[in-house]
Design an enzyme around this catalytic site. Structure first.
Site, PDB file in Angstrom:
ATOM      1  N   SER A   1       0.878  -1.277   0.067  1.00 48.68           N
ATOM      2  CA  SER A   1      -0.154  -0.245  -0.156  1.00 48.68           C
ATOM      3  C   SER A   1       0.867   1.332  -0.081  1.00 48.68           C
ATOM      4  O   SER A   1       0.352   2.273  -0.227  1.00 48.68           O
ATOM      5  CB  SER A   1      -0.987  -0.015   1.116  1.00 48.68           C
ATOM      6  OG  SER A   1      -1.773  -0.921   1.215  1.00 48.68           O
TER       7      SER A   1
ATOM      8  N   ASP B   1     -17.463   0.565  -2.028  1.00 49.99           N
ATOM      9  CA  ASP B   1     -16.759  -0.399  -1.556  1.00 49.99           C
ATOM     10  C   ASP B   1     -17.272  -1.560  -0.659  1.00 49.99           C
ATOM     11  O   ASP B   1     -17.729  -1.167   0.671  1.00 49.99           O
ATOM     12  CB  ASP B   1     -15.666   0.313  -0.578  1.00 49.99           C
ATOM     13  CG  ASP B   1     -14.472  -0.779   0.098  1.00 49.99           C
ATOM     14  OD1 ASP B   1     -14.476  -1.813  -0.442  1.00 49.99           O
ATOM     15  OD2 ASP B   1     -13.985  -0.390   1.013  1.00 49.99           O
TER      16      ASP B   1
ATOM     17  N   ASP C   1     -10.786  -6.816  -0.116  1.00 52.06           N
ATOM     18  CA  ASP C   1     -10.153  -5.897   0.434  1.00 52.06           C
ATOM     19  C   ASP C   1      -9.608  -6.289   1.646  1.00 52.06           C
ATOM     20  O   ASP C   1     -10.174  -7.398   2.493  1.00 52.06           O
ATOM     21  CB  ASP C   1     -11.274  -4.838   0.926  1.00 52.06           C
ATOM     22  CG  ASP C   1     -10.732  -3.360   1.400  1.00 52.06           C
ATOM     23  OD1 ASP C   1      -9.969  -3.603   2.235  1.00 52.06           O
ATOM     24  OD2 ASP C   1     -10.815  -2.522   0.490  1.00 52.06           O
TER      25      ASP C   1
ATOM     26  N   HIS D   1     -14.949  -0.227   3.611  1.00 47.55           N
ATOM     27  CA  HIS D   1     -14.630   1.001   4.116  1.00 47.55           C
ATOM     28  C   HIS D   1     -15.832   2.018   4.025  1.00 47.55           C
ATOM     29  O   HIS D   1     -15.585   3.257   4.118  1.00 47.55           O
ATOM     30  CB  HIS D   1     -13.173   1.716   3.696  1.00 47.55           C
ATOM     31  CG  HIS D   1     -12.029   0.812   3.756  1.00 47.55           C
ATOM     32  ND1 HIS D   1     -11.307   1.112   4.881  1.00 47.55           N
ATOM     33  CD2 HIS D   1     -11.498  -0.150   2.915  1.00 47.55           C
ATOM     34  CE1 HIS D   1     -10.274  -0.029   4.739  1.00 47.55           C
ATOM     35  NE2 HIS D   1     -10.526  -0.665   3.779  1.00 47.55           N
TER      36      HIS D   1
ATOM     37  N   CYS E   1      -7.973   1.844   1.372  1.00 47.93           N
ATOM     38  CA  CYS E   1      -8.982   1.218   0.956  1.00 47.93           C
ATOM     39  C   CYS E   1      -8.416   0.148  -0.662  1.00 47.93           C
ATOM     40  O   CYS E   1      -8.069   0.999  -1.455  1.00 47.93           O
ATOM     41  CB  CYS E   1     -10.092   2.212   0.737  1.00 47.93           C
ATOM     42  SG  CYS E   1     -11.162   1.240  -0.338  1.00 47.93           S
TER      43      CYS E   1
END
Length: 635
Positions: free
Chosen positions: A326, A350, A365, A371, A385
C-alpha cells in the site's frame, strides 16, 4: 764390411722440437687472445649490462605503498581509518630453501595450513625480489621471537604497514563494504605498477565504488643493500600520493538510531534529503563486523555468516526486493489525478471486494466489510482502501501505471554510488512477453494497483520515490558521497515532474498527512508528541498466497511466511527535510511495526541527539523551532 748404425738423429729431433714449440706458442697466443677478447667484452662491450646486473644485486627499487584515504560522516566522525599492523614477509630470492625456511618459521611462530596455502598462491604471482606476506597481524611477542632467531631465517622480515579498520563495526557494514586481500581475478584488471606492494583492495560497497579515489598513487625508493638483503641506505625516494579523504552525507547518529529501530530483526531503513538526494542513513539488518574480512576471514567465521538463516551478508537496502504494497497508493492516486481518470472528490463504492467486468472472481479488501458505501481518494489513502485502488488501476491500465511509476525511479536502478544494487521490477506488457512469453491480463493490473503481483521494489527505491513525492517531482540519484577533500559532490537531477499540477501534489500530501492525523489513519499511533508535521503511508506486503474467500490468520503461518511491514514518510510535511522508507521482513503490520521505526529516524534527524541537547523540530504549521527531543509514541 758392416754398415755403422746411427743411434741419434739430431736433425730430426730439432725439427720435432721446433714444431712442438710452434704449436704450443700458437695455442698459448690463441688462448691469450681469447682471454683478452673475453675480458674486453666484459669490461668494455658489455660493461653497462653487467654493471646494471651488479647494481641490481646491490640496489633495489622498492615500492612505497600510499596511505588509503579516510572516510568520515557528515559531522566528521571517522568511519574508516588505517591502523598500524605487522606482517611477516618473505623474499624467496634470499632463501637457500623455501621449505626449510617455512619449517623453521613454524617452529618459531606457529603457521596454519591456510597461512601456507595462501602464501604459496601469492608467491606464484609475485615479481622478483618482492616481499610476499606469509602471516598478517603478527604480535609483538612473535616479533621478539623472530628477532632472536633472525640468523636462522635470512630473507624473512617484519613489515610494518597500515591496514584498514572500521571503528563502527557492523553499523556501516553494508554501506561501506570492506577491503580485502587482492586475488588472482583482481590482479588481471588492476594496474600492477600502482598496486606494487599493496595487498588490499576494495571488495564491495563504498570501498570498491571509490577505490580509485581512496587508493592513491604508489611511490618508490632506490635502496642499497648488503649480500643478506639488509638495507644499508636510501639512494633516491619519491613519496607516494595518499588516497583522497572522503566525507559522506550520512549522519552516524541517525544511522545508529535506524539500526537500533530495527530491533535486530530482518529489515532495512533508508533515509534521504528530498531536495538534494543526500543519503542520511541506510541500514540493513542483521549485519556483520567488516573487520573480520580485512586480512582474511577464517573459514569458521565465514561459514557461520554464510549459514546464518537471517543472511547477515545480504544487503537488504540495495538488494532486497519486496512488493511495495500500500505504500504505492499515493503514487497511483497522483497518477489518477494527473491523467484525469479521477478527481479528489471521485467516489467509488466499497462492499469489501472488487470484480472485473464480466468476471466472477472477487479481489478482496484487507477489511472484509469494506470502508463504507462510498470512498473518495483521501479516505482511500488514509484507510488504505484496496477496492478503490483496484478500480483506479483498472481505469488507468498497466501502460500508464508503468509509465508513471518510472518517473519515480521504480523499476530501474537508482544510480546510487555503491555496488550490487538491484533494479526491482515495474512490470509492463513488454516485460511480460519477454520474460514469460505471455500477454498481460487485466487481473495482473489489479494486483499492481495495490503494490502486489509482479511488482517489486528495493527499500532504496521506496525512499527515492518518497523523496519525489516530498520534493514535488524532483528525482535525484541518491548520493552517499558529500565531498572529496574540500570539493563538494552534487547528486545529479535525473528528472522533474513539472507537468503535474500543484493542486494534485497538495491533494496527495494532504492525504498522507491524514494517515497520521486522521481518526482512521493507519499511522495514527505515531502522532502523539510530534513536534513537526508528518506525512506517511503504511503498507503490508503479502508473502504467501491466500485463496479467495479464505481469511488471513497470521498465527497459523510460520514466522517467515507472515506479511512484510512497510512504511514511508517525510517531514516536515510543508517543507520536507527528510524522506524515509522502512521494511520489516515478516513484520505483519506496517503502521504499528514499521511506522514507529520511521518516526524514530525522523526524530533523530530533525530533533538531534538528546544527549547533546541539540536539535530542531517543527511547530504545528511545519515550521522548524528549537526544542528538546520529541516523545516517541509507538502505539
Amino acid at each position: 764390411m758392416t754398415r755403422r748404425q746411427q743411434l741419434k738423429n739430431t736433425l730430426y729431433e730439432r725439427r720435432v722440437y721446433r714444431y712442438r714449440v710452434t704449436i704450443s706458442i700458437l695455442i698459448l697466443m690463441t688462448m691469450t687472445m681469447i682471454v683478452i677478447g673475453r675480458y674486453s667484452q666484459l669490461q668494455i662491450s658489455d660493461y653497462e649490462i653487467y654493471k646494471t646486473q651488479s647494481d641490481r644485486n646491490r640496489i633495489q627499487l622498492l615500492p612505497i605503498v600510499p596511505k588509503r584515504g579516510l572516510i568520515f560522516d557528515r559531522n566528521g566522525l571517522l568511519l574508516a581509518e588505517n591502523i598500524p599492523s605487522y606482517t611477516l614477509t618473505v623474499v624467496k630470492e634470499r632463501l637457500k630453501s623455501l621449505d626449510d625456511t617455512l619449517a623453521i618459521i613454524n617452529e618459531i611462530i606457529p603457521l596454519t595450513d591456510d597461512d601456507i596455502e595462501q602464501f604459496r598462491k601469492r608467491l606464484s604471482r609475485r615479481r622478483p625480489y618482492e616481499a610476499v606476506p606469509l602471516k598478517f597481524r603478527v604480535s609483538e611477542e612473535d616479533i621478539g621471537k623472530l628477532a632472536v632467531n633472525r640468523h636462522r631465517v635470512p630473507g624473512v622480515e617484519i613489515d610494518a604497514q597500515l591496514v584498514r579498520h572500521y571503528p563502527q563495526g557492523e553499523l556501516f557494514a553494508h554501506m561501506l563494504g570492506y577491503v580485502g586481500r587482492i586475488n588472482e581475478r583482481e590482479l588481471d584488471v588492476i594496474d600492477p605498477v600502482n598496486y606494487s606492494g599493496t595487498h588490499h583492495i576494495g571488495k564491495i560497497g563504498l570501498e570498491k565504488y571509490y577505490e580509485e579515489l581512496l587508493h592513491g598513487t604508489v611511490g618508490y625508493q632506490n635502496v642499497e643493500s648488503n649480500a643478506h638483503g639488509r638495507i644499508l641506505r636510501v639512494l633516491e625516494r619519491h613519496d607516494p600520493l595518499p588516497g583522497s579523504d572522503i566525507t559522506l552525507n550520512v549522519d552516524a547518529y541517525v544511522q545508529r538510531v535506524a539500526y537500533e529501530a530495527l530491533q535486530g530483526r530482518r529489515g532495512a531503513i533508508v533515509a534521504m534529503e528530498p531536495h538534494t538526494g543526500a543519503i542520511i542513513a541506510m541500514v540493513s539488518a542483521p549485519s556483520y563486523d567488516t573487520n573480520l574480512f580485512v586480512n582474511g576471514i577464517s573459514s569458521l567465521d565465514y561459514k557461520g555468516l554464510q549459514n546464518d538463516p537471517n543472511l547477515p551478508l545480504f544487503n537488504r537496502a540495495l538488494q532486497g526486493q519486496y512488493p511495495p504494497a500500500s505504500t504505492i497508493k499515493p503514487i497511483w492516486g497522483l497518477a489518477g489525478l494527473h491523467y484525469g481518470v479521477i478527481k479528489p472528490s471521485t467516489r467509488i463504492p466499497d462492499p469489501g471486494w472488487f470484480s472485473l467486468p464480466d468476471d466472477s472472481r472477487r479481489y478482496r479488501d484487507w477489511k472484509r466489510t469494506g470502508h463504507g458505501a462510498w470512498v473518495d481518494l483521501e479516505q482511500a489513502v488514509v484507510e488504505s482502501c484496496d477496492v478503490y485502488f483496484y478500480e483506479l488501476a483498472y481505469r488507468l491500465g498497466i501502460d500508464r501505471l508503468h509509465s508513471f511509476a518510472t518517473r519515480f525511479g521504480l523499476g530501474d536502478p537508482t544510480g546510487i554510488d555503491n555496488t550490487n544494487e538491484r533494479s526491482g521490477l515495474m512490470p509492463s506488457r513488454a516485460w511480460k512477453q519477454k520474460s514469460r512469453g505471455s500477454h498481460w491480463y487485466p487481473g495482473e493490473t489489479i494486483n499492481v494497483g495495490i503494490g502486489q503481483g509482479f511488482m517489486l521494489t528495493t527499500p532504496l527505491q521506496l525512499a527515492v520515490a518518497t523523496s519525489v513525492i516530498a520534493s514535488r517531482g524532483d528525482l535525484y540519484a541518491p548520493r552517499l558521497l558529500s565531498s572529496v577533500g574540500d570539493e563538494p559532490v552534487v547528486a545529479p537531477l535525473m528528472g522533474q515532474m513539472e507537468d503535474v499540477s500543484d493542486a494534485h501534489w497538495d491533494s496527495i500530501t494532504r492525504s498522507m498527512e491524514q494517515v497520521i492525523y486522521g481518526e482512521r489513519g493507519t499511522g495514527r499511533g505515531l502522532k502523539a508528541g510530534l513536534a513537526y508535521r508528518l506525512a506517511g503511508k503504511s503498507g503490508t506486503a503479502q508473502v504467501v498466497g491466500i485463496a479467495a474467500g479464505e481469511e488471513y490468520d497470521s498465527s497459523s503461518l510460520r514466522e517467515r511466511n507472515r506479511d512484510h511491514a512497510l512504511f514511508i514518510a517525510f517531514a516536515p510535511a510543508n517543507d520536507p527535510k527528510i524522506a524515509v522508507a522502512v521494511v520489516f521482513e515478516n513484520g505483519e503490520h506496517g503502521g504499528s511495526v514499521a511506522g514507529p521505526a520511521a518516526r524514530k529516524v525522523i526524530d533523530a534527524y530533525l530533533l538531534g541527539d538528546p544527549s547533546l541537547g541539540l536539535g530542531t523540530a517543527s511547530n504545528s504549521k511545519g515550521q522548524l523551532i528549537d526544542t528538546e527531543a520529541g516523545v516517541d509514541a509507538s502505539e
